[in-house]
Write an enzyme that holds these catalytic residues in place. Sequence first.
Site, PDB file in Angstrom:
ATOM      1  N   GLU A  54       1.060   3.800   1.910  1.00  0.00           N
ATOM      2  CA  GLU A  54       1.615   4.154   3.215  1.00  0.00           C
ATOM      3  C   GLU A  54       2.814   3.282   3.568  1.00  0.00           C
ATOM      4  O   GLU A  54       3.834   3.769   4.069  1.00  0.00           O
ATOM      5  CB  GLU A  54       0.561   4.006   4.319  1.00  0.00           C
ATOM      6  CG  GLU A  54      -0.669   4.853   4.120  1.00  0.00           C
ATOM      7  CD  GLU A  54      -1.819   4.088   3.455  1.00  0.00           C
ATOM      8  OE1 GLU A  54      -1.596   3.487   2.379  1.00  0.00           O
ATOM      9  OE2 GLU A  54      -2.930   4.106   4.002  1.00  0.00           O
ATOM     10  N   CYS A  79      -2.128  -0.668   7.524  1.00  0.00           N
ATOM     11  CA  CYS A  79      -1.317   0.544   7.453  1.00  0.00           C
ATOM     12  C   CYS A  79      -1.327   1.303   8.775  1.00  0.00           C
ATOM     13  O   CYS A  79      -0.292   1.824   9.196  1.00  0.00           O
ATOM     14  CB  CYS A  79      -1.799   1.424   6.303  1.00  0.00           C
ATOM     15  SG  CYS A  79      -1.500   0.662   4.681  1.00  0.00           S
ATOM     16  N   CYS A  95      -6.046   1.826   6.207  1.00  0.00           N
ATOM     17  CA  CYS A  95      -6.664   0.552   6.571  1.00  0.00           C
ATOM     18  C   CYS A  95      -5.999   0.052   7.863  1.00  0.00           C
ATOM     19  O   CYS A  95      -5.054   0.651   8.372  1.00  0.00           O
ATOM     20  CB  CYS A  95      -6.488  -0.466   5.444  1.00  0.00           C
ATOM     21  SG  CYS A  95      -4.773  -1.041   5.240  1.00  0.00           S
ATOM     22  N   HIS A  97       0.854  -1.188   0.000  1.00  0.00           N
ATOM     23  CA  HIS A  97       0.000   0.000   0.000  1.00  0.00           C
ATOM     24  C   HIS A  97       0.890   1.237   0.000  1.00  0.00           C
ATOM     25  O   HIS A  97       2.065   1.181   0.399  1.00  0.00           O
ATOM     26  CB  HIS A  97      -0.893   0.018   1.239  1.00  0.00           C
ATOM     27  CG  HIS A  97      -1.990  -0.998   1.207  1.00  0.00           C
ATOM     28  ND1 HIS A  97      -3.050  -0.947   2.082  1.00  0.00           N
ATOM     29  CD2 HIS A  97      -2.206  -2.082   0.412  1.00  0.00           C
ATOM     30  CE1 HIS A  97      -3.864  -1.953   1.835  1.00  0.00           C
ATOM     31  NE2 HIS A  97      -3.373  -2.661   0.832  1.00  0.00           N
TER      32      HIS A  97
END
Length: 177
Positions: free
Chosen positions: A68, A99, A96, A66
């Site tokens: 992040e 993360c 999420c 992701h």
Amino acid sequence: MAGEPHPAAPDTQQMRDLEMMQVALQQARLAWAEGEVPVGAVVVKDSQVIATGYNRPIGKHDPTAHAEIMALRAAAEVMGNYRLPGCELYVTLEPCMMCAGAMMHARLARVIYGASDPKTGVAGSLLNVFELDQLNHHTQITPGVMAEECGTLLKDFFADRRAVAAQKKIAADGVGT
């Protein structure tokens, strides 16, 4: 005129938030260009960008890639430490659970996000893991920075994907008739 109130100018923090979210949006556009969901992230220390990242789970065949996580990994390399005290992370979409966990382990001072994510967001939408008293580190959250622009980018991406899929279906249905 004397005595009339002056419109409040945005403070330095708000201006920096807008500037850094623009950088995160640039990262999100890079994700889109690679066929990834357009989410971008930026790690900042002392008002300087130290790392960026964008969504890459499809291209990297990595469910943890992701935006992040990509930015946190790059920042940790720059800092020479997996802890990132005093750092801020800007991301175009509400984090999420995965993360958010990584952000807390990194000991970020602050997380600033754009669009809310009602399906998987854990910085206020579904719940706010950053506010759990049981945790030993608490990160300040600033939601909704450039939310409309961040949300529009995501909506446009998915609308584009649906349109392409519809065109492919039309083309496939037209074959052999």
